[in-house]
Enzyme design. Structure first.
Site, PDB file in Angstrom:
ATOM      1  N   GLU A 125      44.080  35.257  27.626  1.00  0.00           N
ATOM      2  CA  GLU A 125      42.713  35.722  27.867  1.00  0.00           C
ATOM      3  C   GLU A 125      42.546  37.121  27.280  1.00  0.00           C
ATOM      4  OE1 GLU A 125      39.992  36.567  31.831  1.00  0.00           O
ATOM      5  OE2 GLU A 125      41.378  34.856  31.844  1.00  0.00           O
ATOM      6  N   ASP A 130      39.612  40.122  27.569  1.00  0.00           N
ATOM      7  CA  ASP A 130      38.463  40.405  28.430  1.00  0.00           C
ATOM      8  C   ASP A 130      37.691  41.665  28.083  1.00  0.00           C
ATOM      9  OD1 ASP A 130      39.107  38.266  30.039  1.00  0.00           O
ATOM     10  OD2 ASP A 130      39.982  39.466  31.644  1.00  0.00           O
ATOM     11  N   GLU A 155      34.720  43.271  30.550  1.00  0.00           N
ATOM     12  CA  GLU A 155      33.930  43.148  31.778  1.00  0.00           C
ATOM     13  C   GLU A 155      33.168  44.456  31.985  1.00  0.00           C
ATOM     14  OE1 GLU A 155      36.006  40.025  34.769  1.00  0.00           O
ATOM     15  OE2 GLU A 155      36.854  42.036  34.789  1.00  0.00           O
ATOM     16  N   HIS A 167      35.538  47.487  31.469  1.00  0.00           N
ATOM     17  CA  HIS A 167      36.876  47.081  31.910  1.00  0.00           C
ATOM     18  C   HIS A 167      37.442  46.109  30.877  1.00  0.00           C
ATOM     19  CE1 HIS A 167      39.777  45.749  35.144  1.00  0.00           C
ATOM     20  NE2 HIS A 167      39.758  44.649  34.419  1.00  0.00           N
ATOM     21  N   ASN A 204      41.055  43.825  29.525  1.00  0.00           N
ATOM     22  CA  ASN A 204      42.342  43.295  29.963  1.00  0.00           C
ATOM     23  C   ASN A 204      42.821  42.279  28.937  1.00  0.00           C
ATOM     24  OD1 ASN A 204      44.605  42.914  31.546  1.00  0.00           O
ATOM     25  ND2 ASN A 204      43.492  42.169  33.350  1.00  0.00           N
ATOM     26  N   ARG A 247      46.994  44.353  32.573  1.00  0.00           N
ATOM     27  CA  ARG A 247      47.004  45.292  31.452  1.00  0.00           C
ATOM     28  C   ARG A 247      45.624  45.940  31.316  1.00  0.00           C
ATOM     29  NH1 ARG A 247      49.764  40.628  29.249  1.00  0.00           N
ATOM     30  NH2 ARG A 247      51.990  41.096  28.906  1.00  0.00           N
ATOM     31  N   TRP A 296      34.495  44.499  45.096  1.00  0.00           N
ATOM     32  CA  TRP A 296      35.435  45.358  44.352  1.00  0.00           C
ATOM     33  C   TRP A 296      34.819  46.102  43.168  1.00  0.00           C
ATOM     34  CZ3 TRP A 296      36.344  44.582  39.128  1.00  0.00           C
ATOM     35  CH2 TRP A 296      35.922  43.354  38.602  1.00  0.00           C
ATOM     36  N   GLY A 353      35.310  50.438  44.172  1.00  0.00           N
ATOM     37  CA  GLY A 353      36.258  49.682  44.970  1.00  0.00           C
ATOM     38  C   GLY A 353      35.632  48.849  46.061  1.00  0.00           C
ATOM     39  N   ARG A 377      51.270  52.350  40.582  1.00  0.00           N
ATOM     40  CA  ARG A 377      51.292  50.899  40.415  1.00  0.00           C
ATOM     41  C   ARG A 377      52.630  50.416  39.866  1.00  0.00           C
ATOM     42  NH1 ARG A 377      46.828  47.779  36.675  1.00  0.00           N
ATOM     43  NH2 ARG A 377      47.382  45.637  37.205  1.00  0.00           N
TER      44      ARG A 377
END
Length: 287
Positions: free
Chosen positions: A104, A106, A108, A121, A123, A132, A198, A202, A275
């Site tokens: 995929e 992405d 967003e 966003h 990924n 990622r 989210w 957040g 993370r």
């Protein structure tokens, strides 16, 4: 033309980096290239098939996908995002295969309160694994006019661009045992949906349904790409015009991507020590 590619029982293998495209769609009509997949009348094709809109209300969002699968391509789409108070909404525009080990790529767009910037966003998933994420502010208001969001995907690299300016690159580092999406054909998808658990701060800021319906608009889909159909590619080593298939960032492109990341990047998984306390993913240090 017949494909010169081979098909194994487990995956598709593209036989040569020197493939070239046999399909190009330039400003094509949306009926020809896409199908409305969910949302009932919230998804519409208008203006002599040159404009597509997606809407979201409290009952449902909406979405569409390409009629074709692609295995490598240079894909452009112009979008105008939900204006005003778009907090809680997400407009997704991406390439994806299917299944638990899907690939995929992405874009967003995370909505925000009026006057606050959208978050772009990005990924990349390989063999079902994402994580990622890189996020950016934009250097313009993406709700006032159409802007071009592009994905260059070839056997060497994936480059995300905005109005021709590269913002992110994910290189093929398979020589370091890092998976790269090159074996699974992908569809193009887009959707507008509610993610107020989210998407904005957040999940602290919820969707204001008094502002509904929320609408995003699309036009000028352009694709220089290899169509995958019935186990074979539309690409041929004898065709011309495939410079995108070996394209990568030159010195100017490298400088532009550094400018964007220095001034507009707000999150990079490769610097998130909380993370990844045991160390960053390997592509972070190699790339």
């Amino acid at each position: 033309m017949a494909s010169q590619c081979l098909v194994s029982t487990r995956r598709v293998f593209v036989c040569s980096i020197m493939l070239s495209f046999l399909v190009a769609a330039f400003g094509s009509n949306f009926d020809q290239d896409f199908q409305l997949t969910w949302g009932d009348e919230r998804a519409k094709i208008l203006n002599n098939r040159q404009l597509l809109t997606l809407s979201l209300d409290k009952v449902s969002g909406s979405g569409f996908q390409s009629k074709n699968q692609y295995l490598f391509g240079k894909i452009d789409m112009q979008l105008k995002l939900v204006p005003g108070n778009s907090a809680g909404t997400v407009t997704a525009y991406y390439l994806s295969s299917q299944g638990s080990t899907h690939d995929e790529i992405d874009f967003e767009f995370l909505g925000n309160l009026s006057g606050d910037p959208y978050i772009l966003h990005t990924n990349v998933f390989t063999q079902g694994k994402g994580n990622r994420e890189q996020q950016f502010y934009l250097w313009f208001d993406p709700t006032q006019d159409f802007h071009t969001y592009s994905i260059l995907w070839n056997p060497l690299t994936i480059i995300f661009s905005v109005d021709g300016t590269p913002i992110r690159q994910f290189k093929n580092l398979e020589s370091y045992n890092i998976p790269f999406p090159k074996d699974q054909p992908m569809w193009i998808y887009s959707s507008l949906w509610n993610a107020d658990d989210w998407a904005t701060r957040g999940g602290l800021v919820k969707t204001d349904w008094s502002q509904a319906p929320f609408t995003a608009s699309y036009r000028n889909f352009n694709a220089q790409a290899c169509i995958w159909s019935s186990g074979s590619s539309s690409c041929s080593s004898t065709s011309r015009g495939s410079s995108w298939l070996t394209e990568s960032l030159d010195n100017t492109g490298q400088a532009r991507i550094k400018w964007v990341q220095r001034n507009y990047m707000i999150y990079n998984y490769c610097t998130d020590t909380k993370r990844f306390p045991q160390g960053f993913p390997p592509e972070c240090s190699i790339a």
